[in-house]
Design a protein around this motif. Structure first.
Motif, short mmCIF file in Angstrom:
data_model
loop_
_atom_site.label_atom_id
_atom_site.label_comp_id
_atom_site.label_asym_id
_atom_site.label_seq_id
_atom_site.Cartn_x
_atom_site.Cartn_y
_atom_site.Cartn_z
N ASP A 136 -0.44 1.06 -13.06
CA ASP A 136 -1.47 0.05 -13.35
C ASP A 136 -1.12 -0.57 -14.71
OD1 ASP A 136 -3.79 -1.25 -14.36
OD2 ASP A 136 -5.10 0.05 -13.19
N LYS A 137 -0.80 -1.86 -14.71
CA LYS A 137 -0.31 -2.49 -15.94
C LYS A 137 -1.34 -2.49 -17.07
CE LYS A 137 3.22 -5.43 -13.81
NZ LYS A 137 3.24 -4.66 -12.54
N TYR A 138 -2.62 -2.35 -16.72
CA TYR A 138 -3.65 -2.25 -17.74
C TYR A 138 -3.82 -0.81 -18.21
CZ TYR A 138 -8.23 -2.64 -20.00
OH TYR A 138 -9.27 -2.59 -20.90
N GLN A 139 -3.98 0.11 -17.27
CA GLN A 139 -4.17 1.51 -17.64
C GLN A 139 -2.93 2.11 -18.29
OE1 GLN A 139 -6.86 3.28 -17.67
NE2 GLN A 139 -8.20 1.79 -16.68
N ALA A 140 -1.76 1.61 -17.93
CA ALA A 140 -0.52 2.13 -18.52
C ALA A 140 -0.51 1.94 -20.04
CB ALA A 140 0.69 1.44 -17.90
N LYS A 141 -1.15 0.86 -20.51
CA LYS A 141 -1.23 0.63 -21.95
C LYS A 141 -2.04 1.75 -22.63
CE LYS A 141 0.72 -3.57 -21.99
NZ LYS A 141 -0.02 -4.78 -22.37
N GLN A 142 -3.10 2.22 -21.97
CA GLN A 142 -3.90 3.31 -22.53
C GLN A 142 -3.09 4.60 -22.53
OE1 GLN A 142 -7.06 3.13 -24.02
NE2 GLN A 142 -6.28 5.13 -24.69
N PHE A 143 -2.33 4.84 -21.45
CA PHE A 143 -1.46 6.02 -21.39
C PHE A 143 -0.47 5.99 -22.56
CE2 PHE A 143 2.63 7.86 -20.17
CZ PHE A 143 2.25 9.15 -19.82
N LEU A 144 0.13 4.83 -22.78
CA LEU A 144 1.08 4.71 -23.88
C LEU A 144 0.40 4.94 -25.23
CD1 LEU A 144 3.08 1.54 -22.72
CD2 LEU A 144 3.95 3.88 -22.83
N CYS A 175 -0.74 -9.67 -12.74
CA CYS A 175 -1.69 -8.83 -12.04
C CYS A 175 -1.37 -7.36 -12.30
CB CYS A 175 -1.67 -9.13 -10.55
SG CYS A 175 -2.42 -10.73 -10.15
N THR A 176 -2.43 -6.56 -12.38
CA THR A 176 -2.27 -5.16 -12.78
C THR A 176 -1.66 -4.29 -11.69
OG1 THR A 176 -4.54 -4.71 -12.06
CG2 THR A 176 -4.21 -5.27 -14.39
N HIS A 177 -1.73 -4.73 -10.42
CA HIS A 177 -1.35 -3.87 -9.30
C HIS A 177 -0.04 -4.28 -8.64
CE1 HIS A 177 -2.61 -7.42 -7.19
NE2 HIS A 177 -2.20 -6.91 -6.04
N ILE A 230 4.67 -2.44 0.83
CA ILE A 230 6.05 -2.94 0.85
C ILE A 230 7.06 -1.81 0.94
CG2 ILE A 230 7.80 -4.18 -0.49
CD1 ILE A 230 5.53 -5.91 -1.60
N ALA A 231 6.82 -0.71 0.22
CA ALA A 231 7.78 0.40 0.24
C ALA A 231 7.09 1.75 0.16
CB ALA A 231 8.78 0.26 -0.91
N ARG A 232 5.78 1.76 0.39
CA ARG A 232 4.96 2.97 0.41
C ARG A 232 5.05 3.75 -0.91
NH1 ARG A 232 2.96 3.40 5.69
NH2 ARG A 232 3.18 1.28 6.52
N GLU A 233 5.05 3.00 -2.01
CA GLU A 233 4.92 3.62 -3.32
C GLU A 233 3.43 3.88 -3.52
OE1 GLU A 233 7.76 1.92 -6.46
OE2 GLU A 233 7.66 0.31 -4.98
N TRP A 234 2.99 5.06 -3.10
CA TRP A 234 1.56 5.34 -2.94
C TRP A 234 0.74 5.14 -4.22
CZ3 TRP A 234 -1.21 8.75 -5.78
CH2 TRP A 234 -0.48 9.65 -6.55
N PRO A 235 1.28 5.32 -5.46
CA PRO A 235 0.41 5.11 -6.64
C PRO A 235 -0.20 3.72 -6.71
CG PRO A 235 2.39 6.29 -7.29
CD PRO A 235 2.60 5.83 -5.88
N TYR A 236 0.46 2.72 -6.12
CA TYR A 236 -0.07 1.36 -6.14
C TYR A 236 -1.28 1.19 -5.22
CZ TYR A 236 4.07 -0.23 -8.67
OH TYR A 236 5.04 -0.41 -9.61
N LYS A 237 -1.49 2.13 -4.32
CA LYS A 237 -2.52 1.97 -3.29
C LYS A 237 -3.91 1.82 -3.89
CE LYS A 237 -3.76 4.00 1.19
NZ LYS A 237 -3.47 5.12 2.11
#
Length: 310
Positions: free
Chosen positions: A80-88, A123-125, A159-166
């Motif tokens: 998640d491009k928004y939540q990833a900033k908090q993780f960082l 977009c975040t997703h 698109i490639a079943r990268e489940w975290p994006y779901k």
């Protein structure tokens, strides 16, 4: 879209099996398949050999295994491009993070008057669908609306079943515009880390040129490794270590220490180091590595016996 473009795409659809496959995926032809069935069907089409989930050996196979069986909730935050900033921000100094300007659920919520003269929308997703504004007086809001709304509709997980994006909320993120990050000469450093230990760095060049992206691989001691991944060829240049290479390694270790595998992307510009992105599955794991022996070598670095299935 003009007639010639349509004809060219039609010819490519007929002659290029991988292009045809990607179009069919985007059209939803395989949406009804389970994640496992989808990956087993698609993997040999991309990689040229069957996917072995019972005893995966190559790096590419092991990434598919992790998509199915290593499903920690934190992974959704990572992509998640928004939540990833908090993780960082929880892990490293905020000086390494490109600042956010705002986040919204839909395009009409954006108050452009409050944004600076230059900014970036994404977009975040999703991946792609980026809008760059260098001058608000010349900003094409309707074109931006079309790009962003198209991105908001896309289900990137399918698109490639990268489940975290779901389960990533579909939102619009505005970031500060950093001029150097749009330079044609920009180098993007992608550091591959296994179980908290960086193993190799990819130098991405020619990102915005007609000749296409080039990728050069270096080991931890900055010795060139003669491999190619996907369709990206080496640049035939030798790159010196970036100015903040040791700092990159330190940050990569901090960020990846709790992950079996993580790729950390960096920009080293104007004496400033930025973390650009965190990636769990480079190329969605459909990454043909040549020579193939290196795919097995990278597979040895990723120890699935240490991963608790979730």
């Amino acid at each position: 879209m003009n007639i010639q473009t349509v004809l060219n795409k039609g010819k490519r659809f007929i002659s290029d099996p991988l292009y045809r496959l990607r179009v069919m995926i985007k059209m939803g032809a395989y949406n009804s398949l389970s994640d496992e069935a989808f990956l087993k069907k698609m993997f040999p089409k991309y990689m040229g050999y069957a996917l072995n989930l019972d005893n995966p050996q190559t790096f590419s196979e092991k990434l598919q295994w992790m998509k199915l069986y290593d499903r920690k909730p934190i992974y959704t935050n990572i992509v998640d491009k928004y939540q990833a900033k908090q993780f960082l921000a929880d892990k490293i100094d905020s000086k390494y993070i490109i600042p956010n300007l705002g986040v919204w659920d839909n395009f009409d919520e954006i108050d452009f008057d409050t944004l600076p003269n230059q900014f970036v929308l994404k977009c975040t997703h999703d991946s792609g669908g980026i809008v760059i504004c260098k001058d608000k007086s010349a900003f094409d809001k309707e074109s931006a609306r079309r790009i962003i709304n198209r991105s908001l509709k896309r289900d990137y997980y399918l698109i490639a079943r990268e489940w975290p994006y779901k389960n990533v909320p579909r939102r619009i993120l505005a970031e500060e515009y950093i001029d150097e990050l749009g330079s044609i000469d920009l180098l993007d450093y992608k550091m591959y880390s296994f179980h908290g230990e960086p193993k190799l760095t990819v130098v991405c060049s020619n990102r915005f040129s007609m000749g296409g992206t080039r990728m050069d691989y270096y080991d931890l001691d900055w010795n060139f490794i003669n491999i190619s991944i996907l369709h990206y060829k080496p640049s035939n240049k030798h790159y010196v270590k970036p100015p903040h290479y040791d700092e990159m390694k330190m940050l990569c270790k901090q960020l990846s220490k709790d992950f079996p595998f993580l790729r950390v992307d960096f920009y080293d510009v104007n004496n400033h180091l930025y973390v650009g992105e965190l990636t769990l599955y480079p190329g969605a794991g459909f990454i043909k590595i040549e020579p193939s022996e290196f795919d097995y070598k990278m597979g040895e670095w990723l120890r699935l016996e240490s991963v608790h299935r979730s």
